[in-house]
Design a protein around this motif. Structure first.
Motif, PDB file in Angstrom:
ATOM      1  N   TYR A  44      -4.255   9.077  -6.278  1.00 19.27           N
ATOM      2  CA  TYR A  44      -4.476   8.010  -7.254  1.00 19.27           C
ATOM      3  C   TYR A  44      -3.305   7.818  -8.219  1.00 19.27           C
ATOM      4  O   TYR A  44      -3.194   6.805  -8.888  1.00 19.27           O
ATOM      5  CB  TYR A  44      -5.788   8.226  -8.046  1.00 19.27           C
ATOM      6  N   ASN A  45      -2.426   8.823  -8.290  1.00 16.10           N
ATOM      7  CA  ASN A  45      -1.293   8.692  -9.220  1.00 16.10           C
ATOM      8  C   ASN A  45      -0.139   7.897  -8.628  1.00 16.10           C
ATOM      9  O   ASN A  45       0.834   7.611  -9.321  1.00 16.10           O
ATOM     10  CB  ASN A  45      -0.792  10.073  -9.657  1.00 16.10           C
ATOM     11  N   LEU A  46      -0.248   7.541  -7.343  1.00 15.89           N
ATOM     12  CA  LEU A  46       0.830   6.786  -6.703  1.00 15.89           C
ATOM     13  C   LEU A  46       0.286   5.463  -6.192  1.00 15.89           C
ATOM     14  O   LEU A  46      -0.822   5.419  -5.651  1.00 15.89           O
ATOM     15  CB  LEU A  46       1.408   7.575  -5.525  1.00 15.89           C
ATOM     16  N   ALA A  47       1.084   4.385  -6.361  1.00 12.15           N
ATOM     17  CA  ALA A  47       0.636   3.075  -5.904  1.00 12.15           C
ATOM     18  C   ALA A  47       0.753   2.977  -4.392  1.00 12.15           C
ATOM     19  O   ALA A  47       1.666   3.534  -3.789  1.00 12.15           O
ATOM     20  CB  ALA A  47       1.486   1.985  -6.562  1.00 12.15           C
ATOM     21  N   GLY A  48      -0.206   2.319  -3.782  1.00 14.35           N
ATOM     22  CA  GLY A  48      -0.159   2.099  -2.332  1.00 14.35           C
ATOM     23  C   GLY A  48       0.544   0.796  -2.026  1.00 14.35           C
ATOM     24  O   GLY A  48       1.577   0.498  -2.610  1.00 14.35           O
ATOM     25  N   GLY A  49      -0.057  -0.016  -1.144  1.00 11.51           N
ATOM     26  CA  GLY A  49       0.516  -1.300  -0.756  1.00 11.51           C
ATOM     27  C   GLY A  49       0.809  -2.191  -1.958  1.00 11.51           C
ATOM     28  O   GLY A  49       1.797  -2.902  -1.977  1.00 11.51           O
ATOM     29  N   SER A  50      -0.046  -2.149  -2.965  1.00  6.51           N
ATOM     30  CA  SER A  50       0.248  -2.852  -4.217  1.00  6.51           C
ATOM     31  C   SER A  50      -0.150  -1.954  -5.378  1.00  6.51           C
ATOM     32  O   SER A  50      -0.733  -0.885  -5.180  1.00  6.51           O
ATOM     33  CB  SER A  50      -0.504  -4.179  -4.266  1.00  6.51           C
ATOM     34  N   LYS A  51       0.169  -2.392  -6.572  1.00 10.38           N
ATOM     35  CA  LYS A  51       0.031  -1.525  -7.727  1.00 10.38           C
ATOM     36  C   LYS A  51      -1.410  -1.055  -7.984  1.00 10.38           C
ATOM     37  O   LYS A  51      -1.640   0.043  -8.460  1.00 10.38           O
ATOM     38  CB  LYS A  51       0.584  -2.250  -8.959  1.00 10.38           C
ATOM     39  N   GLY A  52      -2.362  -1.919  -7.624  1.00  5.40           N
ATOM     40  CA  GLY A  52      -3.749  -1.613  -7.950  1.00  5.40           C
ATOM     41  C   GLY A  52      -4.493  -0.745  -6.943  1.00  5.40           C
ATOM     42  O   GLY A  52      -5.675  -0.470  -7.111  1.00  5.40           O
ATOM     43  N   VAL A  53      -3.806  -0.323  -5.883  1.00  2.00           N
ATOM     44  CA  VAL A  53      -4.492   0.514  -4.888  1.00  2.00           C
ATOM     45  C   VAL A  53      -3.819   1.889  -4.787  1.00  2.00           C
ATOM     46  O   VAL A  53      -2.619   1.998  -5.004  1.00  2.00           O
ATOM     47  CB  VAL A  53      -4.522  -0.166  -3.477  1.00  2.00           C
ATOM     48  N   PRO A  54      -4.620   2.911  -4.471  1.00  2.00           N
ATOM     49  CA  PRO A  54      -4.033   4.255  -4.377  1.00  2.00           C
ATOM     50  C   PRO A  54      -3.281   4.428  -3.057  1.00  2.00           C
ATOM     51  O   PRO A  54      -3.550   3.701  -2.092  1.00  2.00           O
ATOM     52  CB  PRO A  54      -5.269   5.168  -4.412  1.00  2.00           C
ATOM     53  N   ARG A  55      -2.356   5.367  -3.016  1.00  2.00           N
ATOM     54  CA  ARG A  55      -1.568   5.576  -1.803  1.00  2.00           C
ATOM     55  C   ARG A  55      -2.288   6.472  -0.811  1.00  2.00           C
ATOM     56  O   ARG A  55      -2.817   7.514  -1.179  1.00  2.00           O
ATOM     57  CB  ARG A  55      -0.204   6.183  -2.136  1.00  2.00           C
ATOM     58  N   ARG A  56      -2.285   6.021   0.439  1.00  2.00           N
ATOM     59  CA  ARG A  56      -2.848   6.830   1.514  1.00  2.00           C
ATOM     60  C   ARG A  56      -2.029   8.118   1.626  1.00  2.00           C
ATOM     61  O   ARG A  56      -0.803   8.087   1.566  1.00  2.00           O
ATOM     62  CB  ARG A  56      -2.758   6.029   2.817  1.00  2.00           C
ATOM     63  N   TRP A  57      -2.702   9.246   1.818  1.00  4.49           N
ATOM     64  CA  TRP A  57      -2.013  10.536   1.714  1.00  4.49           C
ATOM     65  C   TRP A  57      -2.362  11.464   2.861  1.00  4.49           C
ATOM     66  O   TRP A  57      -3.518  11.803   3.059  1.00  4.49           O
ATOM     67  CB  TRP A  57      -2.417  11.161   0.367  1.00  4.49           C
ATOM     68  N   MET A  58      -1.310  11.827   3.621  1.00  6.98           N
ATOM     69  CA  MET A  58      -1.436  12.925   4.585  1.00  6.98           C
ATOM     70  C   MET A  58      -0.327  13.919   4.256  1.00  6.98           C
ATOM     71  O   MET A  58       0.747  13.520   3.819  1.00  6.98           O
ATOM     72  CB  MET A  58      -1.272  12.438   6.027  1.00  6.98           C
TER      73      MET A  58
END
Ligand code: NAG
Ligand code: NAG
Ligand code: NAG
Ligand code: NAG
Length: 424
Positions: free
Chosen positions: A387-401
């Protein structure tokens, strides 16, 4: 007639044998002298080594490590590091003590707890068979003569020197090599993430802890047991939400030191990003794994989530006293760890060791199912987000493996912002 058995030939023959023998004796004496001059320089070590040489070389050799300390995450890493150290030395790790309480400096309060009170001993050895092995102290034949191995320290004690030392002392004659001093978490790391992942897979919690986790997970999936909210079992997202004061102070300092601005997430940012995770059914329960200090301030963490996400923490679930309250700090963390591990979706902070270890184990489980990447952002089993990193856009969390190809555990022990959706 000059038969090969004539007395002359025989004499010559025996003379040459005598010569050869003398040469051999000479060589032997020379090496003995070398050995002795070496042994006077290292007298105590060699003397003690010879003293023990009656223990046959086929017998098991062991490694003993200091009590393992700090939080559950650091203890898991320290334990794995001790196992991998023993593996490098071709030795069997003597089952170490963990610590039930979280005291950093007051050594007398570090309540030791045997490894097998938290993790299954036999199961560990059967799952890790051929890779690493644990033994009990009763397996050692004679504990009166062990070799104390002091690891070096300071800037000049490099990773290479440390590894050299391990290899050097692997071959010594002592039945037990005992590492003294620093706890294993602080030792140099020589092993790839894959090796750690293998050890973690073998660490299965004892039945009692597993049953307590079952109880909590069931309560979560029932929405706290209130059928006005939902009936039947529903999916759940575990959010390891670090917003307590201690963490905020720590992470602000870390952001300054590392010149990174994505370590501390506010409650608002976490709520927005978790709310934007794709494909969540309604209702979905959110299990908020938060520090106890946040439970007492009339849980403001429970309000502000988007419709359809039903938040719970230990207290609202009614498991704080009933389940967690019975146990020491370490066991409470182990239950929380199990609960987060079993969630349909896990969301954590990539700078938290607890979050990183959970994602590592979930990644391993995904890989066992044949997925090395989760970049399509489908709704796979075991999916995780930072949750501390932005995913595809600023409002979504980054997928993490977890990146399983890293050559050391550093990113997991100390956190990282270079997190991606692929494990290779
Ligand atoms: C352990 O070794 C020491 C020294 O070799 C010896 O004195 C002692 O009797 C041994 N103890 C056992 C239980 O074999
Ligand atoms: C450990 O044992 C293996 C095989 O028996 C050997 O190849 C390796 O060199 C040994 N390592 C050390 C550090 O003694
Ligand atoms: C994320 O959710 C917020 C509302 O909580 C919304 O305003 C925003 O547009 C969403 N962002 C994305 C990329 O979906
Ligand atoms: C994983 O780590 C390896 C080695 O450090 C690196 O080469 C690779 O690019 C990383 N993969 C991803 C997806 O970041």
């Amino acid at each position: 007639m000059n038969s090969p058995f004539s007395s002359k030939n025989l004499r010559r023959f025996s003379k040459s044998i005598t010569c050869k023998c003398l040469v051999l004796v000479g060589i032997a004496l020379f090496f003995r002298a070398l050995f002795l001059s070496y042994s006077t320089r290292n007298s105590s070590f060699l003397f003690r080594a010879r003293y023990m040489s009656d223990s046959s070389s086929t017998a098991h050799k062991f490694l003993e490590v200091p009590q393992i300390v700090w939080g559950l995450n650091n203890q898991k890493i320290a334990f794995a590091r001790a196992c991998l150290t023993a593996r490098t030395m071709n030795r069997t790790l003597l089952m170490p003590s963990l610590s039930a309480s979280l005291f950093y400096k007051e050594v007398d309060k570090l309540r030791p707890i045997p490894f097998d009170k938290v993790f299954q001993f036999e199961r560990f050895n059967s799952l890790c068979n051929g890779f690493v092995r644990l033994a009990r102290f009763s397996d050692v034949r004679n504990r009166t003569h062990s070799f104390d191995l002091e690891k070096g320290s300071g800037r000049r004690w490099t990773v290479e020197r440390d590894l050299e030392q391990l290899k050097q002392f692997a071959t010594n004659e002592f039945e037990v090599v005992r590492v003294v001093g620093k706890n294993p978490f602080l030792w140099h790391d020589h092993w790839p993430v894959k090796d750690y992942a293998k050890v973690f897979e073998c660490m299965v919690v004892v039945d009692e802890i597993s049953r307590e986790a079952d109880k909590v997970v069931k309560r979560i999936r029932q929405g706290g047991g209130d059928n006005r909210i939902m009936t039947g079992l529903v999916p759940f997202v575990a959010v390891h939400m670090r917003i307590e004061i201690d963490w905020m102070i720590h992470c602000k300092k870390l952001e300054q030191r590392l010149k990174v601005s994505e370590i501390c997430s506010s409650k608002r940012e976490i709520m927005e990003r978790v709310g934007n995770i794709s494909g969540l059914k309604t209702p979905t329960v959110l299990y908020l794994a938060v520090a106890d200090s946040l439970l007492d301030e009339e849980s403001s963490v429970l309000t502000g989530w988007r419709d359809g996400l039903v938040p719970f923490e230990k207290k609202k679930l009614g498991v704080k006293e009933e389940v967690y309250g019975k146990y020491s700090y370490l066991i409470q963390s182990a239950i929380d760890y199990e609960v987060c591990l079993r969630a349909d979706v896990f969301v954590g902070n990539s700078f938290s060791t607890f979050s990183s270890l959970i994602v590592l184990e979930r990644t391993q489980k995904m890989r066992r199912l044949g997925f090395t990447s989760a970049c399509e952002d489908g709704e796979n089993e075991w999916r995780s987000y930072a949750y501390n990193l932005a995913g595809g856009s600023k409002g979504v969390p980054r997928r993490w493996m977890t990146n399983m190809t890293h050559s050391s555990l550093e990113a997991i022990s100390y956190g990282s912002s270079s997190v991606s959706c692929s494990s290779e």
